[in-house]
Every structure is written in C-alpha cells, then in structure tokens.
Design a protein around this motif. Sequence first.
Motif, short mmCIF file in Angstrom:
data_model
loop_
_atom_site.label_atom_id
_atom_site.label_comp_id
_atom_site.label_asym_id
_atom_site.label_seq_id
_atom_site.Cartn_x
_atom_site.Cartn_y
_atom_site.Cartn_z
N LYS A 176 0.82 -1.22 0.00
CA LYS A 176 0.00 0.00 0.00
C LYS A 176 0.86 1.27 0.00
O LYS A 176 0.37 2.35 -0.36
CB LYS A 176 -0.95 -0.01 1.19
CG LYS A 176 -2.08 -1.03 1.04
CD LYS A 176 -3.02 -1.01 2.23
CE LYS A 176 -4.18 -1.97 2.00
NZ LYS A 176 -5.13 -1.99 3.16
N LEU A 177 2.13 1.13 0.40
CA LEU A 177 3.06 2.25 0.32
C LEU A 177 3.69 2.36 -1.07
O LEU A 177 4.50 3.26 -1.32
CB LEU A 177 4.16 2.09 1.37
CG LEU A 177 3.75 2.29 2.83
CD1 LEU A 177 4.93 1.98 3.76
CD2 LEU A 177 3.26 3.73 3.08
N GLY A 178 3.32 1.42 -1.96
CA GLY A 178 3.81 1.46 -3.33
C GLY A 178 4.91 0.46 -3.65
O GLY A 178 5.39 0.37 -4.79
N HIS A 179 5.33 -0.34 -2.67
CA HIS A 179 6.41 -1.30 -2.90
C HIS A 179 5.89 -2.55 -3.62
O HIS A 179 4.88 -3.12 -3.25
CB HIS A 179 7.03 -1.72 -1.55
CG HIS A 179 7.66 -0.59 -0.81
ND1 HIS A 179 8.94 -0.15 -1.07
CD2 HIS A 179 7.18 0.22 0.18
CE1 HIS A 179 9.24 0.87 -0.27
NE2 HIS A 179 8.19 1.10 0.50
N LYS A 180 6.63 -2.93 -4.65
CA LYS A 180 6.34 -4.16 -5.38
C LYS A 180 7.52 -5.13 -5.33
O LYS A 180 7.33 -6.33 -5.50
CB LYS A 180 5.97 -3.86 -6.83
CG LYS A 180 4.68 -3.06 -6.97
CD LYS A 180 4.32 -2.86 -8.44
CE LYS A 180 3.00 -2.10 -8.57
NZ LYS A 180 2.62 -1.90 -10.00
N ARG A 181 8.71 -4.58 -5.12
CA ARG A 181 9.92 -5.40 -4.99
C ARG A 181 10.21 -5.56 -3.50
O ARG A 181 10.99 -4.81 -2.90
CB ARG A 181 11.09 -4.74 -5.71
CG ARG A 181 10.88 -4.52 -7.20
CD ARG A 181 11.03 -5.80 -7.98
NE ARG A 181 12.39 -6.33 -7.86
CZ ARG A 181 12.73 -7.55 -8.24
NH1 ARG A 181 11.82 -8.39 -8.72
NH2 ARG A 181 13.99 -7.96 -8.13
N ILE A 182 9.57 -6.54 -2.88
CA ILE A 182 9.68 -6.76 -1.44
C ILE A 182 10.48 -8.04 -1.19
O ILE A 182 10.06 -9.14 -1.58
CB ILE A 182 8.30 -6.88 -0.78
CG1 ILE A 182 7.47 -5.61 -1.06
CG2 ILE A 182 8.43 -7.11 0.72
CD1 ILE A 182 6.00 -5.74 -0.67
N CYS A 183 11.62 -7.90 -0.56
CA CYS A 183 12.48 -9.05 -0.26
C CYS A 183 12.01 -9.74 1.01
O CYS A 183 11.79 -9.09 2.05
CB CYS A 183 13.93 -8.58 -0.10
SG CYS A 183 15.07 -9.89 0.40
N THR A 332 9.64 2.56 7.36
CA THR A 332 9.02 2.37 6.04
C THR A 332 8.51 3.70 5.53
O THR A 332 8.14 4.59 6.31
CB THR A 332 7.84 1.37 6.12
OG1 THR A 332 6.82 1.90 7.00
CG2 THR A 332 8.28 0.02 6.65
N CYS A 333 8.50 3.83 4.21
CA CYS A 333 7.94 5.05 3.61
C CYS A 333 7.41 4.73 2.22
O CYS A 333 7.73 3.69 1.63
CB CYS A 333 9.01 6.15 3.52
SG CYS A 333 10.36 5.81 2.38
#
Length: 335
Positions: A176-183, A332-333
């Motif tokens: 929801k913060l815009g992250h799609k590349r989450i390790c 997180t941001c």
Amino acid sequence: MKKVRIVDVATHAGVSKSTVSQYLNGRYSHMSEETKQKIKASIAELNYVPNPIARSLKAEKTHTIGVVVRDITGYNTSRVLRGIDDYCKKHNYNVLIYNSDFDAAAEKGALQSLKQLCVDGIIITSSGHNSELINELMGAGMPVVQFQLEYPNCRSHIVTSDYQNAAFQATEHLIKLGHKRICFMAQEFTNSYSRRERYQGYLDALNKHGIEADDALLHFWQRESSFAKDPVELLKTDNPPTAIFSQHLAITTDLLKAYHNADIAIPEQVSIIGFDEIPMVELFKVPVSVIKQDSYQIGHETAKLAIQAIKGQLDSPKHTVVDCEFIERQSTCAI
C-alpha cells in the motif's frame, strides 16, 4: 550439618514414623491435640524441612513442569518463560528450565533429564531434530506442549502465533506504500510449518494485489554464517528490492548492522519491517516497524495447555493460536 529425616522427628516426638507422615499430609482428624503439638514442636526444634519431591513421587505427581528453550536470554523467550512461570505458580506447579543453545544433542539430553526427574509434563520449543524422542515420551504418557515452531512429524499440543495473517498484514502494508519489490528474508524453511506459514502470508498479500512472486527476492540467513547474500550488495543489483521483510529478530539485527556500516539510509534507500519486537527500539535513530508477538500470552497459553494435559482434560492434540500486532514506526515510507 546432618540432614534431619522424618524418622528423627518421630523419635524426638516419641511417635511412629507413619504418625509424623500423616501429620505432614494434613491427616490428623483422629490425632490427639497432644500428639500434634509434640510433632509440631519437634519439627521446629530439629528444623525439619519436608522433601516435596520425595513426597510427590510417592503420590506419582511432582507438580513440576520441565521447559526446554533454545536461548533463555532471548528477548521473546524470556517473556514466554515469564508467562509460563506466572501461570504455573498460580496453579501450584514448579518450573525447571533447560537451555539447549540451539543444539539438538543438548536438547535431547534435557528431555532425557526431565524424564528421569519425573516431571509431570514438558514444554519445549523444539529444534525439529528430536521428534522421535518427543513422540516416544508422549507415547509413554508424558504430556508435551510445543510452542513457536511446529513440525509435521511431531503432533503434540502446541501454541503458535498467527504467523500467516501477521506476514500478510506486514506485506500488504508495504504494498500500500507502493512497494512491489519486497524481499522476504528468512531462515531456511526446512520442515517447519511455522516458517512456511510466514512465507505463505507474504505470497497471499502479493497475490491479492496482483504482484507476481519473484524467487530472486527470497533470501536466506543462517545463525552460524549470517546472510547467504550480502544485503548491501542486494541493493546494488539491476532490479533491487525497495523493501525488506525480515523474519527473525536476529536477522533484523544483522541487517541493521550491515546497513549502518554501509551508510544505507532507512527508509529512504530501503524500507524495513521486522518480525519480532526489538529491545529498546525507541532509542533507535530510525525506530523499526515490526510484527510483535504476544510472547507473555504465548507462555500463559502454553502452561495452560500443559496443566490441562497433565490433568487429562485434553482428548486430542490442541493447537492454540495467539494474535500478533503490527506496529508501524519510521522504517518504512512510500515510494
């Protein structure tokens, strides 16, 4: 100093050993007041202290529960132990604690020692390498309750956190913060249901938001050798992660050290969420967002199951799940 025995009390009071035994066990309804006073005075004068273990062994109950943990000094483990001890004290059970130091042989030795000590039940966070012995103990009538880690070849009573839902919440927060590349950074799954449940929660969140899982974003850490791939170098790849979801306090700690030494700015260069609360996190320059397990409640529920099992109140293996809490801080941001 010579140890005072029950026979010494009997001789001093001028009564039989069985009469003293009846007095100690509160069975003196038919005992004269004079005899009771003689025994009481002899106990005081000789400073006699009854042996509770010896007495309970005769009754085939020691009112003692053995607890085997991997690291007694661990931040969460210490709180689990407090929950266990508080509940056991309230219900008149003593607790014996063994520390395995993540060593399967030490864990096995602890289990064997507890058996020899005739504890009424055992609580353990298992390595997964002594399932055969645990199954043998349960087969012989020993109540066993596990916590934190669940294994397919050892079906005892167990208490775990709601790992899958907690991992889903953390991953969805990053999405929801815009992250799609989450390790997803974890220990090897091996055959642990609990570790796989966290990964499944991560996958569920990706799937809900139409993000395809990328095996390149699954990274492992080992207690002895740390990261399989340098987390600093990970950020230098052609398509690096923008966020990291760490699955263990020790992993989060090593990760923060690596990024601090490399002057990596959190969350500007990479957002981080950790699984498990961090000691004194409020003192950090950038307090870390975490999934917080209710460790004390886990201990409370574990002890509760153990005592219920000891009393024969559970017909089949029971699994208690304790909710987690997502705590958002400054690590997180949005991107």
